[in-house]
Design a protein around this motif. Structure first.
Motif, PDB file in Angstrom:
ATOM      1  N   PHE A   1       0.857  -1.177   0.000  1.00 25.79           N
ATOM      2  CA  PHE A   1       0.000   0.000   0.000  1.00 25.79           C
ATOM      3  C   PHE A   1       0.893   1.226   0.000  1.00 25.79           C
ATOM      4  O   PHE A   1       1.552   1.516   0.996  1.00 25.79           O
ATOM      5  N   VAL A   2       0.966   1.925  -1.127  1.00 31.49           N
ATOM      6  CA  VAL A   2       1.807   3.112  -1.249  1.00 31.49           C
ATOM      7  C   VAL A   2       0.911   4.341  -1.151  1.00 31.49           C
ATOM      8  O   VAL A   2      -0.102   4.450  -1.840  1.00 31.49           O
ATOM      9  N   ILE A   3       1.298   5.255  -0.281  1.00 35.05           N
ATOM     10  CA  ILE A   3       0.549   6.493  -0.084  1.00 35.05           C
ATOM     11  C   ILE A   3       0.937   7.461  -1.194  1.00 35.05           C
ATOM     12  O   ILE A   3       2.072   7.942  -1.242  1.00 35.05           O
ATOM     13  N   ASP A   4       0.011   7.745  -2.125  1.00 40.35           N
ATOM     14  CA  ASP A   4       0.293   8.680  -3.213  1.00 40.35           C
ATOM     15  C   ASP A   4       0.366  10.101  -2.683  1.00 40.35           C
ATOM     16  O   ASP A   4      -0.510  10.542  -1.937  1.00 40.35           O
ATOM     17  N   VAL A   5       1.420  10.818  -3.056  1.00 42.81           N
ATOM     18  CA  VAL A   5       1.561  12.219  -2.679  1.00 42.81           C
ATOM     19  C   VAL A   5       1.827  13.044  -3.930  1.00 42.81           C
ATOM     20  O   VAL A   5       2.403  12.551  -4.900  1.00 42.81           O
ATOM     21  N   GLY A   6       1.417  14.289  -3.894  1.00 47.82           N
ATOM     22  CA  GLY A   6       1.624  15.190  -5.025  1.00 47.82           C
ATOM     23  C   GLY A   6       3.032  15.764  -5.029  1.00 47.82           C
ATOM     24  O   GLY A   6       3.731  15.756  -4.018  1.00 47.82           O
ATOM     25  N   ALA A   7       3.425  16.303  -6.184  1.00 47.32           N
ATOM     26  CA  ALA A   7       4.767  16.854  -6.362  1.00 47.32           C
ATOM     27  C   ALA A   7       5.070  17.951  -5.357  1.00 47.32           C
ATOM     28  O   ALA A   7       6.184  18.037  -4.830  1.00 47.32           O
ATOM     29  N   GLU A   8       4.107  18.800  -5.057  1.00 50.85           N
ATOM     30  CA  GLU A   8       4.328  19.925  -4.140  1.00 50.85           C
ATOM     31  C   GLU A   8       3.867  19.629  -2.712  1.00 50.85           C
ATOM     32  O   GLU A   8       3.990  20.487  -1.837  1.00 50.85           O
ATOM     33  N   ASP A   9       3.333  18.439  -2.454  1.00 48.02           N
ATOM     34  CA  ASP A   9       2.882  18.104  -1.101  1.00 48.02           C
ATOM     35  C   ASP A   9       4.068  18.055  -0.145  1.00 48.02           C
ATOM     36  O   ASP A   9       5.098  17.447  -0.448  1.00 48.02           O
ATOM     37  N   ALA A  10       3.910  18.694   1.016  1.00 51.87           N
ATOM     38  CA  ALA A  10       4.934  18.617   2.061  1.00 51.87           C
ATOM     39  C   ALA A  10       4.740  17.309   2.816  1.00 51.87           C
ATOM     40  O   ALA A  10       3.610  16.932   3.129  1.00 51.87           O
ATOM     41  N   LEU A  11       5.840  16.624   3.079  1.00 49.10           N
ATOM     42  CA  LEU A  11       5.775  15.362   3.820  1.00 49.10           C
ATOM     43  C   LEU A  11       6.103  15.623   5.282  1.00 49.10           C
ATOM     44  O   LEU A  11       6.987  16.412   5.605  1.00 49.10           O
ATOM     45  N   TYR A  12       5.389  14.941   6.171  1.00 50.51           N
ATOM     46  CA  TYR A  12       5.623  15.073   7.603  1.00 50.51           C
ATOM     47  C   TYR A  12       5.074  13.834   8.282  1.00 50.51           C
ATOM     48  O   TYR A  12       3.954  13.417   8.007  1.00 50.51           O
ATOM     49  N   TRP A  13       5.883  13.233   9.169  1.00 51.63           N
ATOM     50  CA  TRP A  13       5.429  12.071   9.931  1.00 51.63           C
ATOM     51  C   TRP A  13       6.292  11.940  11.178  1.00 51.63           C
ATOM     52  O   TRP A  13       7.501  12.175  11.143  1.00 51.63           O
ATOM     53  N   ALA A  14       5.665  11.584  12.285  1.00 49.93           N
ATOM     54  CA  ALA A  14       6.390  11.346  13.536  1.00 49.93           C
ATOM     55  C   ALA A  14       5.915  10.038  14.144  1.00 49.93           C
ATOM     56  O   ALA A  14       4.715   9.770  14.194  1.00 49.93           O
ATOM     57  N   ALA A  15       6.862   9.230  14.601  1.00 44.28           N
ATOM     58  CA  ALA A  15       6.530   7.968  15.275  1.00 44.28           C
ATOM     59  C   ALA A  15       5.890   8.276  16.622  1.00 44.28           C
ATOM     60  O   ALA A  15       6.099   9.357  17.186  1.00 44.28           O
ATOM     61  N   ASN A  16       5.113   7.323  17.128  1.00 39.69           N
ATOM     62  CA  ASN A  16       4.514   7.482  18.456  1.00 39.69           C
ATOM     63  C   ASN A  16       5.614   7.744  19.479  1.00 39.69           C
ATOM     64  O   ASN A  16       6.630   7.060  19.483  1.00 39.69           O
ATOM     65  N   GLY A  17       5.401   8.738  20.318  1.00 42.32           N
ATOM     66  CA  GLY A  17       6.366   9.046  21.361  1.00 42.32           C
ATOM     67  C   GLY A  17       7.435  10.044  20.947  1.00 42.32           C
ATOM     68  O   GLY A  17       8.229  10.480  21.766  1.00 42.32           O
ATOM     69  N   MET A  18       7.484  10.405  19.676  1.00 46.29           N
ATOM     70  CA  MET A  18       8.465  11.388  19.210  1.00 46.29           C
ATOM     71  C   MET A  18       8.055  12.760  19.739  1.00 46.29           C
ATOM     72  O   MET A  18       6.901  13.157  19.614  1.00 46.29           O
ATOM     73  N   GLN A  19       9.006  13.478  20.313  1.00 45.82           N
ATOM     74  CA  GLN A  19       8.722  14.779  20.916  1.00 45.82           C
ATOM     75  C   GLN A  19       8.362  15.823  19.865  1.00 45.82           C
ATOM     76  O   GLN A  19       9.039  15.945  18.835  1.00 45.82           O
TER      77      GLN A  19
END
Length: 185
Positions: A59-77
């Motif tokens: 399952f690949v999450i499609d993102v647009g060319a100009e979309d900003a990516l952001y993700w934090a694991a559980n517990g990340m400050q």
């Protein structure tokens, strides 16, 4: 004394019936050697083609060319993620995946993150590109990197870079460090 042993032996065998056949049951028949070797060879080939690195393409999450990516694991400050997003955590390694096939990018990214982890590097930058495609489809490498990083056991979080470091065509990645030299998470 031998008579005593013989009579004891006969007493122990009382009620035992002799076998009617003289062949032992060895269980299931031996497998056909040719078929066995063919199966073994096929299994060896398929195992070498399957890369077990924990990164799934199911399952690949499609993102647009100009979309900003952001993700934090559980517990990340949140404070650390804010610093990462603002480019305030210096990156000590950089990787460019431009022009690679998805499979080559995957292998290269996995090796790069493994090396960074081994060297106790805290933050790296990966340039995935935006790949604005003529056919209107979403950028492949960017979408895959976004998906893979969420699955990688050493990745604590990532964020699209500042414009001077590649903008939405690259990500800063914050990595776990081991308890080496008294440092901890």
């Amino acid at each position: 004394m031998q008579d005593d042993d013989f009579s004891l032996f006969q007493a122990e065998l009382r009620g035992v019936k002799p076998l009617k056949h003289d062949r032992a049951d060895t269980g299931k028949p031996k497998p056909d050697r040719k078929q066995f070797n063919t199966l073994r060879q096929a299994a060896t080939v398929s195992q070498s083609e399957i890369k077990v690195d924990g990164l799934s393409d199911q399952f690949v999450i499609d993102v647009g060319a100009e979309d900003a990516l952001y993700w934090a694991a559980n517990g990340m400050q949140e404070g650390q993620m804010r610093k990462l997003k603002l480019g305030q955590i210096p990156f000590d390694g950089s990787l460019d995946l431009h022009g690679m096939s998805v499979e080559k990018a995957r292998d290269t990214l996995w090796e790069f993150l493994a090396e960074a982890t081994k060297l106790e590097i805290r933050c790296v930058r990966v340039t995935h590109g935006k790949a604005v495609r003529m056919d209107g489809r979403k950028p492949m490498i960017k979408s895959h990197v976004n998906t893979w990083l969420r699955q990688h056991p050493q990745v604590l979080g990532f964020s699209s870079c500042l414009a001077k470091h590649g903008g939405t065509g690259a990500v800063y990645i914050i990595l776990k460090r081991t308890m080496m030299d008294g440092r901890d998470e």
